[in-house]
Design a protein around this motif. Sequence first.
Motif, PDB file in Angstrom:
ATOM      1  N   ALA A 100       0.834  -1.204   0.000  1.00  0.00           N
ATOM      2  CA  ALA A 100       0.000   0.000   0.000  1.00  0.00           C
ATOM      3  C   ALA A 100       0.869   1.254   0.000  1.00  0.00           C
ATOM      4  O   ALA A 100       0.605   2.213  -0.736  1.00  0.00           O
ATOM      5  CB  ALA A 100      -0.934  -0.002   1.201  1.00  0.00           C
ATOM      6  N   TYR A 101       1.918   1.252   0.797  1.00  0.00           N
ATOM      7  CA  TYR A 101       2.812   2.407   0.867  1.00  0.00           C
ATOM      8  C   TYR A 101       3.496   2.636  -0.481  1.00  0.00           C
ATOM      9  O   TYR A 101       3.511   3.746  -1.004  1.00  0.00           O
ATOM     10  CB  TYR A 101       3.850   2.212   1.978  1.00  0.00           C
ATOM     11  N   SER A 103       2.656   1.653  -3.401  1.00  0.00           N
ATOM     12  CA  SER A 103       1.674   2.056  -4.403  1.00  0.00           C
ATOM     13  C   SER A 103       1.341   3.538  -4.285  1.00  0.00           C
ATOM     14  O   SER A 103       1.195   4.238  -5.278  1.00  0.00           O
ATOM     15  CB  SER A 103       0.404   1.213  -4.239  1.00  0.00           C
ATOM     16  N   GLY A 104       1.242   4.027  -3.061  1.00  0.00           N
ATOM     17  CA  GLY A 104       0.886   5.415  -2.845  1.00  0.00           C
ATOM     18  C   GLY A 104       2.021   6.396  -3.049  1.00  0.00           C
ATOM     19  O   GLY A 104       1.797   7.526  -3.496  1.00  0.00           O
ATOM     20  N   PHE A 105       3.259   5.980  -2.735  1.00  0.00           N
ATOM     21  CA  PHE A 105       4.370   6.936  -2.760  1.00  0.00           C
ATOM     22  C   PHE A 105       5.453   6.608  -3.787  1.00  0.00           C
ATOM     23  O   PHE A 105       6.342   7.422  -4.023  1.00  0.00           O
ATOM     24  CB  PHE A 105       4.983   7.078  -1.364  1.00  0.00           C
ATOM     25  N   LEU A 133       0.767   6.582   5.798  1.00  0.00           N
ATOM     26  CA  LEU A 133      -0.038   6.439   4.580  1.00  0.00           C
ATOM     27  C   LEU A 133      -0.972   7.633   4.374  1.00  0.00           C
ATOM     28  O   LEU A 133      -1.331   7.950   3.246  1.00  0.00           O
ATOM     29  CB  LEU A 133      -0.855   5.144   4.610  1.00  0.00           C
ATOM     30  N   GLU A 136       0.383  13.655   2.874  1.00  0.00           N
ATOM     31  CA  GLU A 136       0.425  14.166   1.509  1.00  0.00           C
ATOM     32  C   GLU A 136       1.792  13.800   0.929  1.00  0.00           C
ATOM     33  O   GLU A 136       2.760  13.614   1.679  1.00  0.00           O
ATOM     34  CB  GLU A 136       0.237  15.685   1.494  1.00  0.00           C
ATOM     35  N   ARG A 137       1.887  13.725  -0.385  1.00  0.00           N
ATOM     36  CA  ARG A 137       3.124  13.281  -1.046  1.00  0.00           C
ATOM     37  C   ARG A 137       4.349  14.104  -0.598  1.00  0.00           C
ATOM     38  O   ARG A 137       5.383  13.534  -0.254  1.00  0.00           O
ATOM     39  CB  ARG A 137       2.965  13.339  -2.562  1.00  0.00           C
ATOM     40  N   GLU A 140       5.287  13.432   3.020  1.00  0.00           N
ATOM     41  CA  GLU A 140       5.929  12.125   3.165  1.00  0.00           C
ATOM     42  C   GLU A 140       7.350  12.131   2.633  1.00  0.00           C
ATOM     43  O   GLU A 140       8.231  11.483   3.188  1.00  0.00           O
ATOM     44  CB  GLU A 140       5.104  11.024   2.494  1.00  0.00           C
TER      45      GLU A 140
END
Length: 163
Positions: A100-101, A103-105, A133, A136-137, A140
């Motif tokens: 999940a991480y 995929s998101g970042f 998670l 915001e991009r 992070e």
Amino acid sequence: MPAQAARHWHPKGLAGFNAAPHALAESLLLRCCGSRRWAERVAAHRPYPTLDALLAAADEAGYDLSGADLDEALSRETAALPHPDAPPAARTALRAAHAAYESGFGHAFVISLDGVPAGERLDRVLFGIRSRLGNEREEERAVAAEELRRLARTRLTRSVAGG
């Protein structure tokens, strides 16, 4: 020294690191932080009078990473695996959280576990991923950059001081 041997070379203390050929020092530094610019900069400022001076230089170089340098360093990180004795449910939860991480970042989750007892590390990683998670991009990226600096310090200390 062949490239394979250079990847596993450890200096004999700070004096060994200071005296090593530039390419060998860079090879060791790249194992601590995957940014070539960071490794080149830290290697170029040798000799260091103390381990603290080396770590201060590593920190300074870490704070000066450009976006591309940070991307390069993060691309060379890999997800931390749980201890082989971890329960299957924990291993599954960690794999899902890492996926999940990433995929998101777009990069592996990085966290410094320096000082965290071995029995608490899995929980700390899972908590860290789950809490981050929601970032915001750009927020992070700043957190990941700080964790990467902390990881580099720990790795460098272990590599140079053998600690």
